[in-house]
Motif scaffolding. Structure first.
Motif, PDB file in Angstrom:
ATOM      1  N   UNK A 122       0.807  -1.091   0.041  1.00  0.00           N
ATOM      2  CA  UNK A 122       0.052   0.106   0.089  1.00  0.00           C
ATOM      3  C   UNK A 122       1.026   1.370   0.040  1.00  0.00           C
ATOM      4  N   UNK A 123       1.323   1.651  -1.174  1.00  0.00           N
ATOM      5  CA  UNK A 123       2.230   2.704  -1.353  1.00  0.00           C
ATOM      6  C   UNK A 123       1.863   4.115  -0.697  1.00  0.00           C
ATOM      7  N   UNK A 124       0.558   4.518  -1.080  1.00  0.00           N
ATOM      8  CA  UNK A 124       0.140   5.634  -0.553  1.00  0.00           C
ATOM      9  C   UNK A 124       0.036   5.759   1.038  1.00  0.00           C
ATOM     10  N   UNK A 125      -0.297   4.581   1.568  1.00  0.00           N
ATOM     11  CA  UNK A 125      -0.387   4.478   2.919  1.00  0.00           C
ATOM     12  C   UNK A 125       1.031   4.557   3.610  1.00  0.00           C
ATOM     13  N   UNK A 126       1.931   3.985   3.098  1.00  0.00           N
ATOM     14  CA  UNK A 126       3.281   3.941   3.290  1.00  0.00           C
ATOM     15  C   UNK A 126       3.719   5.489   3.265  1.00  0.00           C
ATOM     16  N   UNK A 127       3.517   6.209   2.489  1.00  0.00           N
ATOM     17  CA  UNK A 127       3.970   7.660   2.328  1.00  0.00           C
ATOM     18  C   UNK A 127       3.320   8.410   3.413  1.00  0.00           C
ATOM     19  N   UNK A 128       2.144   8.079   3.878  1.00  0.00           N
ATOM     20  CA  UNK A 128       1.519   8.861   4.904  1.00  0.00           C
ATOM     21  C   UNK A 128       2.149   8.418   6.053  1.00  0.00           C
ATOM     22  N   UNK A 129       2.504   7.479   6.383  1.00  0.00           N
ATOM     23  CA  UNK A 129       2.948   7.108   7.631  1.00  0.00           C
ATOM     24  C   UNK A 129       4.496   7.556   7.734  1.00  0.00           C
ATOM     25  N   UNK A 130       5.198   7.673   6.764  1.00  0.00           N
ATOM     26  CA  UNK A 130       6.594   8.091   6.779  1.00  0.00           C
ATOM     27  C   UNK A 130       6.534   9.634   6.810  1.00  0.00           C
ATOM     28  N   UNK A 152       7.945  -9.613  -0.545  1.00  0.00           N
ATOM     29  CA  UNK A 152       6.606  -9.611  -1.422  1.00  0.00           C
ATOM     30  C   UNK A 152       6.698  -8.922  -2.787  1.00  0.00           C
ATOM     31  N   UNK A 153       7.920  -8.550  -3.197  1.00  0.00           N
ATOM     32  CA  UNK A 153       8.110  -7.711  -4.228  1.00  0.00           C
ATOM     33  C   UNK A 153       7.708  -6.434  -4.724  1.00  0.00           C
ATOM     34  N   UNK A 154       7.371  -5.885  -3.618  1.00  0.00           N
ATOM     35  CA  UNK A 154       6.771  -4.524  -3.757  1.00  0.00           C
ATOM     36  C   UNK A 154       7.963  -3.268  -3.847  1.00  0.00           C
ATOM     37  N   UNK A 155       8.367  -3.054  -5.080  1.00  0.00           N
ATOM     38  CA  UNK A 155       9.283  -2.260  -5.282  1.00  0.00           C
ATOM     39  C   UNK A 155       9.233  -0.816  -5.203  1.00  0.00           C
ATOM     40  N   UNK A 156       8.098  -0.098  -5.258  1.00  0.00           N
ATOM     41  CA  UNK A 156       7.890   1.069  -5.042  1.00  0.00           C
ATOM     42  C   UNK A 156       8.014   1.359  -3.459  1.00  0.00           C
ATOM     43  N   UNK A 157       7.417   0.376  -2.821  1.00  0.00           N
ATOM     44  CA  UNK A 157       7.317   0.580  -1.054  1.00  0.00           C
ATOM     45  C   UNK A 157       9.013   0.403  -0.716  1.00  0.00           C
ATOM     46  N   UNK A 159      11.380   1.282  -2.437  1.00  0.00           N
ATOM     47  CA  UNK A 159      12.254   2.437  -2.973  1.00  0.00           C
ATOM     48  C   UNK A 159      11.996   3.656  -1.922  1.00  0.00           C
ATOM     49  N   UNK A 160      10.868   3.927  -1.547  1.00  0.00           N
ATOM     50  CA  UNK A 160      10.525   4.721  -0.606  1.00  0.00           C
ATOM     51  C   UNK A 160      11.168   4.642   0.938  1.00  0.00           C
ATOM     52  N   UNK A 161      11.185   3.424   1.341  1.00  0.00           N
ATOM     53  CA  UNK A 161      11.825   2.889   2.658  1.00  0.00           C
ATOM     54  C   UNK A 161      13.452   3.174   2.529  1.00  0.00           C
ATOM     55  N   UNK A 162      13.923   2.975   1.488  1.00  0.00           N
ATOM     56  CA  UNK A 162      15.409   3.169   1.307  1.00  0.00           C
ATOM     57  C   UNK A 162      15.643   4.692   1.218  1.00  0.00           C
ATOM     58  N   UNK A 163      14.798   5.472   0.533  1.00  0.00           N
ATOM     59  CA  UNK A 163      15.046   6.930   0.323  1.00  0.00           C
ATOM     60  C   UNK A 163      15.047   7.329   1.466  1.00  0.00           C
ATOM     61  N   UNK A 164      14.106   7.108   2.345  1.00  0.00           N
ATOM     62  CA  UNK A 164      14.013   7.673   3.725  1.00  0.00           C
ATOM     63  C   UNK A 164      15.208   7.226   4.611  1.00  0.00           C
ATOM     64  N   UNK A 185      10.663 -14.369  -9.154  1.00  0.00           N
ATOM     65  CA  UNK A 185      10.814 -13.399 -10.198  1.00  0.00           C
ATOM     66  C   UNK A 185      10.650 -11.902 -10.244  1.00  0.00           C
ATOM     67  N   UNK A 186       9.236 -11.835  -9.411  1.00  0.00           N
ATOM     68  CA  UNK A 186       8.782 -10.343  -9.086  1.00  0.00           C
ATOM     69  C   UNK A 186       9.743  -9.637  -8.103  1.00  0.00           C
ATOM     70  N   UNK A 187      10.550 -10.154  -7.559  1.00  0.00           N
ATOM     71  CA  UNK A 187      11.423  -9.216  -6.510  1.00  0.00           C
ATOM     72  C   UNK A 187      12.693  -8.837  -7.234  1.00  0.00           C
ATOM     73  N   UNK A 188      12.781  -8.759  -8.675  1.00  0.00           N
ATOM     74  CA  UNK A 188      14.139  -8.479  -9.168  1.00  0.00           C
ATOM     75  C   UNK A 188      14.279  -6.987  -8.810  1.00  0.00           C
ATOM     76  N   UNK A 189      13.333  -6.010  -9.072  1.00  0.00           N
ATOM     77  CA  UNK A 189      13.487  -4.760  -9.123  1.00  0.00           C
ATOM     78  C   UNK A 189      13.857  -4.358  -7.545  1.00  0.00           C
TER      79      UNK A 189
END
Length: 452
Positions: A122-130, A152-157, A159-164, A185-189
């Motif tokens: 849940x990328x938008x929820x993650x943004x709110x919490x961060x 779970x292969x959630x690359x956008x999440x 990316x946000x976590x690493x950026x913070x 395979x979906x975890x490559x990113x």
């Protein structure tokens, strides 16, 4: 009645053992958290770190699971609220020594809002919490939000976590870094993001000493393997069992639809210096595993790069033993091809006692029998042939009976003599001989479907 009782008692013993192991693991985690808490409490005088509050409200947990952004915005309004520990209750079987039986007990699990939203993607929820000050490296449940996002292969999440500022090398209670959890395979990113943020590509897990390359090879993740090798992953790195990534790739290649990916993995590893002869503590080489899993392309690859065709593991089994013992598991995929490769690379003669293992595969039986100058007494192993198989290949089996303990043709004896002379070079020398193609195929033990 005895059988039923035995089965139930076996189940209870198994459950009891699992529970005891679980309790040991919980105590180990408790000691880890105690040391971690003690280290935090020993901060300079005047610096205090308040303990996060605990929420047991199921509606909060449901909102996080479902990614209900409106509710999350209403609930998590401050740094204190976003770092609140979310406690959930699960029910597990627990052994009571006092009562002498298993009972259902409640176990509380602790996590964070950040972990749940990262786990669910849940990328938008993650943004709110961060944005409201969530602790990006919190791990009350034994793993960080980055572990959850990568698993779970959630690359956008991720990316946000690493950026913070999420730690790409954080170790969970189980001893895994986020890169160890990139298993599909979906975890490559996610893997690429972790390495770009300085994740250590050769980091080993705490207990089993597994590297990310081991993990990728085990799951046949050719893109991951290529990525890790480009970041200088060590092909020769061994796990606790003494096995390399090549051992792992050959050990787990079981599903036919994944054979292509596993072949690519093995080829890349060998091209980057993996030793095809490396055996684990049980002296099981990659060739033993590839033969047991019935993968002819990988067997051929290993043999062409110098795999030891007659190496014995700690049980005394050679690669030939491994394929013959597994013939019935690979009847639809031409196990005789692997037997042919091994014999043409100098595999030792097969003991007639093991012929019954290939009774259901007439092609495999023909290949093995053509290595003998005379077909041995056959009653003991022909009895293992199912009636339906005999009926389908009646001419073949009848020809065995007729030729048992009788002299073979001069042509066959000449073949045996030449093959014995060439030894391990049959596969390379025979194709170069100035002979008709049909005769070269005969020398290389091509199946004919009948004995003459």
């Amino acid at each position: 009645m005895f059988r039923d009782t035995f089965g139930a008692s076996s189940t209870f013993r198994s459950l009891r053992l699992r529970r005891e192991l679980h309790d040991l693991e919980e105590r180990r985690r408790g000691l880890y958290r105690h040391r971690h808490t003690t280290a935090v409490s020993q901060s300079p005088v005047g610096e205090t770190r308040p303990r996060p509050k605990v929420s047991t409200d199921s509606s909060v947990h449901d909102a996080l699971l479902n990614g209900d952004l409106d509710k999350i915005r209403d609930i998590f309004l401050s740094k204190d609220s976003v770092n609140r520990i979310v406690a959930t209750v699960s029910h597990e079987l627990s052994w009571s020594a006092e009562l002498g039986l298993w009972s259902l007990t409640s176990k509380q699990k602790r996590t964070t809002a950040l972990y749940i939203t990262a786990q669910r993607g849940h990328t938008e929820c993650l943004k709110h919490l961060l944005g409201h000050g969530a602790d990006v490296n919190a791990e009350p449940g034994g793993a960080t939000a980055l572990h959850a996002a990568c698993a779970n292969g959630h690359a956008e999440c991720a990316k946000l976590l690493l950026r913070i500022g999420a730690d790409p090398n954080a170790i969970s209670d189980e001893g895994y870094a986020p890169l160890h959890l990139c298993t599909s395979p979906k975890t490559i990113l996610c893997a690429k993001l972790l390495l770009e943020h300085n994740a250590r590509v050769n980091m080993q897990t705490r207990d089993r000493q597994i590297t990310p390359l081991h993990v990728a090879a085990k799951h046949g993740l050719d893109e991951h393997v290529d990525l890790y090798l480009s970041y200088c992953a060590y092909c020769h790195k061994k796990n606790r069992e003494g096995e390399t990534a090549l051992n792992a790739a050959c050990s787990y290649v079981e599903k036919r639809e994944a054979f292509g990916r596993y072949y690519k993995v093995c080829k890349m590893l060998i091209s980057n210096g993996a030793d095809v002869k490396t055996a684990g503590k049980k002296r099981h080489t990659p060739l033993h595993n590839a033969c047991g899993n019935g993968h002819p392309a990988i067997v051929d690859l290993l043999l062409m790069h110098g795999a030891s065709v007659n190496a014995e593991n700690c049980a005394g089994y050679t690669p030939m033993d491994c394929i013959l013992l597994a013939v019935e598991d690979h009847l639809d995929y031409h196990p005789e091809q692997i037997v042919l490769m091994l014999l043409n690379h100098g595999a030792a003669p097969v003991n007639p006692k093991i012929l019954k293992q290939c009774a259901k595969s007439p092609q495999t039986m023909e290949v093995v029998l053509n290595t003998y100058q005379c077909i041995p007494f056959c009653d003991s192993w022909l009895e293992a042939v199912p009636p339906e198989v005999w009926q389908k290949h009646e001419a073949f089996y009848e020809s065995i009976v007729q030729m048992t303990n009788k002299p073979r043709s001069l042509q066959h004896l000449a073949r045996c003599a030449l093959r014995k002379y060439l030894g391990t070079q049959c596969h390379s020398v025979i194709p170069q001989l100035l002979l008709p193609s049909s005769f070269k195929e005969f020398l290389l033990l091509k199946c004919e479907g009948v004995f003459k």
